[in-house]
Design an enzyme around this catalytic site. Structure first.
Site, PDB file in Angstrom:
ATOM      1  N   CYS A  11     -58.779  63.481  78.235  1.00  0.00           N
ATOM      2  CA  CYS A  11     -57.482  63.731  78.886  1.00  0.00           C
ATOM      3  C   CYS A  11     -57.171  65.217  78.747  1.00  0.00           C
ATOM      4  O   CYS A  11     -58.087  66.026  78.532  1.00  0.00           O
ATOM      5  CB  CYS A  11     -56.393  62.844  78.297  1.00  0.00           C
ATOM      6  N   ASN A  14     -55.840  65.544  74.363  1.00  0.00           N
ATOM      7  CA  ASN A  14     -56.554  64.721  73.357  1.00  0.00           C
ATOM      8  C   ASN A  14     -55.631  64.285  72.206  1.00  0.00           C
ATOM      9  O   ASN A  14     -56.073  64.140  71.065  1.00  0.00           O
ATOM     10  CB  ASN A  14     -57.803  65.454  72.816  1.00  0.00           C
ATOM     11  N   CYS A  16     -52.744  61.998  73.233  1.00  0.00           N
ATOM     12  CA  CYS A  16     -52.016  60.807  73.715  1.00  0.00           C
ATOM     13  C   CYS A  16     -52.951  59.781  74.341  1.00  0.00           C
ATOM     14  O   CYS A  16     -53.256  58.749  73.744  1.00  0.00           O
ATOM     15  CB  CYS A  16     -50.942  61.203  74.732  1.00  0.00           C
ATOM     16  N   ARG A  17     -53.424  60.046  75.550  1.00  0.00           N
ATOM     17  CA  ARG A  17     -54.161  59.019  76.296  1.00  0.00           C
ATOM     18  C   ARG A  17     -55.592  58.803  75.814  1.00  0.00           C
ATOM     19  O   ARG A  17     -56.003  57.654  75.600  1.00  0.00           O
ATOM     20  CB  ARG A  17     -54.179  59.373  77.796  1.00  0.00           C
ATOM     21  N   SER A  18     -56.358  59.903  75.673  1.00  0.00           N
ATOM     22  CA  SER A  18     -57.778  59.674  75.331  1.00  0.00           C
ATOM     23  C   SER A  18     -57.987  59.124  73.913  1.00  0.00           C
ATOM     24  O   SER A  18     -58.922  58.328  73.724  1.00  0.00           O
ATOM     25  CB  SER A  18     -58.642  60.919  75.597  1.00  0.00           C
ATOM     26  N   ASP A 126     -49.598  60.313  82.390  1.00  0.00           N
ATOM     27  CA  ASP A 126     -49.411  61.093  81.166  1.00  0.00           C
ATOM     28  C   ASP A 126     -48.067  60.735  80.526  1.00  0.00           C
ATOM     29  O   ASP A 126     -47.015  60.970  81.122  1.00  0.00           O
ATOM     30  CB  ASP A 126     -49.444  62.580  81.543  1.00  0.00           C
TER      31      ASP A 126
HETATM   32  P1  4NP Z   1     -52.665  63.789  76.726  1.00  0.00           P
HETATM   33  O1  4NP Z   1     -51.124  64.195  76.803  1.00  0.00           O
HETATM   34  O2  4NP Z   1     -53.384  64.656  77.725  1.00  0.00           O
HETATM   35  O3  4NP Z   1     -52.669  62.356  77.096  1.00  0.00           O
HETATM   36  O4  4NP Z   1     -53.110  64.050  75.294  1.00  0.00           O
HETATM   37  C1  4NP Z   1     -50.665  65.512  76.729  1.00  0.00           C
HETATM   38  C2  4NP Z   1     -50.604  66.130  75.517  1.00  0.00           C
HETATM   39  C3  4NP Z   1     -50.109  67.422  75.442  1.00  0.00           C
HETATM   40  C4  4NP Z   1     -49.710  68.073  76.584  1.00  0.00           C
HETATM   41  C5  4NP Z   1     -49.777  67.441  77.811  1.00  0.00           C
HETATM   42  C6  4NP Z   1     -50.273  66.162  77.874  1.00  0.00           C
HETATM   43  N1  4NP Z   1     -49.184  69.391  76.489  1.00  0.00           N
HETATM   44  O5  4NP Z   1     -48.716  69.906  77.524  1.00  0.00           O
HETATM   45  O6  4NP Z   1     -49.200  69.982  75.415  1.00  0.00           O
END
Ligand code: 4NP
Length: 155
Positions: A11, A14, A16-18, A126
């Site tokens: 993702c 790294n 939240c989703r992955s 997201d």
């Molecule tokens: P992820 O979520 O891609 O599912 O881990 C996010 C985590 C951090 C950010 C965006 C999405 N960020 O903008 O810092």
């Protein structure tokens, strides 16, 4: 399934989703008695070395899985030869992976939800900027996709 099958979930951050996709897929493999190399990574570098987002940790815990020891890392060139399958959470991640993939890499790129019938082209939303309830939706998405992906890989 090839003995060399290995899966990397990707993702943006790294955190939240992955990590949730990794946890759900590890659980599916465990239930099925399948062993393979599994990891997750982010296309971005903001959260390198960080534990998963507290809301992701709480969501995994509610489903009986402890992801507190996971640490975020960024996708590397090496990943494209180390993993046979690289699974993106959304279409931006997939585009970034296509740009990064070395010409010699034979890793198969896909989107997480395309493994679920009728969900081709759909992204795992997201949940980062929303509330905790969004993480439960993420869990539902990644856990059914993890089951479907394992089913496909075993065929
Ligand atoms: P992820 O979520 O891609 O599912 O881990 C996010 C985590 C951090 C950010 C965006 C999405 N960020 O903008 O810092």
């Amino acid at each position: 399934m090839s003995r060399k099958t290995s899966v990397l979930f990707v993702c943006l951050g790294n955190i939240c989703r992955s990590p949730l996709a990794e946890a759900a897929f590890r659980a599916a493999c465990e239930r099925a008695g399948v062993e393979m190399e599994i990891d997750s990574a982010g296309t971005g570098d903001w959260h390198i070395g960080n534990a998963p987002d507290k809301r992701a940790q709480a969501t995994a815990r509610r489903h009986g899985i402890d992801i507190s020891a996971y640490r975020a890392r960024q996708v590397s060139q090496e990943d494209f030869s180390r993993f046979s399958h690289i699974v993106a959470m959304d279409s931006n991640n997939l585009e970034d992976l296509r740009d990064l993939q070395p010409a010699a890499s034979t890793a198969k790129l896909s989107m997480m939800l395309e493994h679920v019938d009728g969900h081709r082209g759909r992204s795992v939303a997201d949940p980062y900027f929303g509330g905790e309830e969004g993480f439960e939706i993420t869990w539902k998405d990644v856990s059914r996709a993890a089951d479907a992906l394992l089913e496909r890989l075993r065929q």
